[in-house]
Every structure is written in structure tokens, then in C-alpha cells.
Design a protein around this motif. Structure first.
Motif, PDB file in Angstrom:
ATOM      1  N   UNK A  10     -19.172  14.535  -6.962  1.00 50.66           N
ATOM      2  CA  UNK A  10     -19.029  14.469  -5.364  1.00 50.66           C
ATOM      3  C   UNK A  10     -18.991  13.330  -4.700  1.00 50.66           C
ATOM      4  N   UNK A  11     -19.408  12.277  -5.421  1.00 47.70           N
ATOM      5  CA  UNK A  11     -19.516  11.003  -4.919  1.00 47.70           C
ATOM      6  C   UNK A  11     -18.142  10.417  -5.083  1.00 47.70           C
ATOM      7  N   UNK A  15     -15.699   9.332  -1.722  1.00 47.55           N
ATOM      8  CA  UNK A  15     -14.863   8.119  -1.852  1.00 47.55           C
ATOM      9  C   UNK A  15     -13.735   8.209  -1.791  1.00 47.55           C
ATOM     10  N   UNK A  16     -13.094   9.098  -2.490  1.00 50.91           N
ATOM     11  CA  UNK A  16     -11.408   9.330  -2.257  1.00 50.91           C
ATOM     12  C   UNK A  16     -10.982   9.823  -0.926  1.00 50.91           C
ATOM     13  N   UNK A  17     -12.069  10.782  -0.453  1.00 51.79           N
ATOM     14  CA  UNK A  17     -11.684  11.354   0.969  1.00 51.79           C
ATOM     15  C   UNK A  17     -11.803  10.172   2.181  1.00 51.79           C
ATOM     16  N   UNK A  20      -8.715   7.746   1.712  1.00 51.77           N
ATOM     17  CA  UNK A  20      -7.666   8.467   2.427  1.00 51.77           C
ATOM     18  C   UNK A  20      -7.763   8.697   4.107  1.00 51.77           C
ATOM     19  N   UNK A  21      -8.974   8.706   4.537  1.00 43.00           N
ATOM     20  CA  UNK A  21      -9.213   8.929   5.936  1.00 43.00           C
ATOM     21  C   UNK A  21      -9.032   7.609   6.369  1.00 43.00           C
ATOM     22  N   UNK A  22      -9.214   6.400   5.788  1.00 41.36           N
ATOM     23  CA  UNK A  22      -9.052   5.145   6.146  1.00 41.36           C
ATOM     24  C   UNK A  22      -7.449   4.774   6.108  1.00 41.36           C
TER      25      UNK A  22
END
Length: 56
Positions: A10-11, A15-17, A20-22
């Protein structure tokens, strides 16, 4: 101390999410600045973006 693979998973997903948002925010900012400079530029990708948004 036990090792919890689900928390690690989950961490990593969090981190990937976040990454991706950034990246998406900076892509949107980049497209916005490109659209403001459409009349000034005639390069490949910028021309395609301007054409898609009807500014060419």
C-alpha cells in the motif's frame, strides 16, 4: 517486529499515486503555457497540441 507485506504494498501504491498526481499537474501546467505560446512556436509536439485545442 513483524514484516507486513500488505503495508509495504500500500505504501508503494500510495507513492506511485502521488508521483502520478505530481507528474499530471506539471503536464497540465506545461500544456497551459504551451497554449499561450501557440502563435510563437512551430515545433512538432507544440503544433499538435495547438491543433488539438484549435489554436493553430
Amino acid at each position: 517486529m513483524k514484516f507486513f507485506p500488505s503495508k509495504v504494498r500500500y505504501s508503494i501504491l500510495a507513492g506511485l499515486a502521488a508521483y502520478g498526481t505530481y507528474k499530471l499537474v506539471f503536464d497540465i501546467i506545461g500544456i497551459g503555457s504551451t497554449l499561450q505560446n501557440c502563435p510563437l512556436s512551430s515545433e512538432g509536439t507544440i503544433t499538435v497540441i495547438c491543433y488539438i485545442f484549435g489554436l493553430s
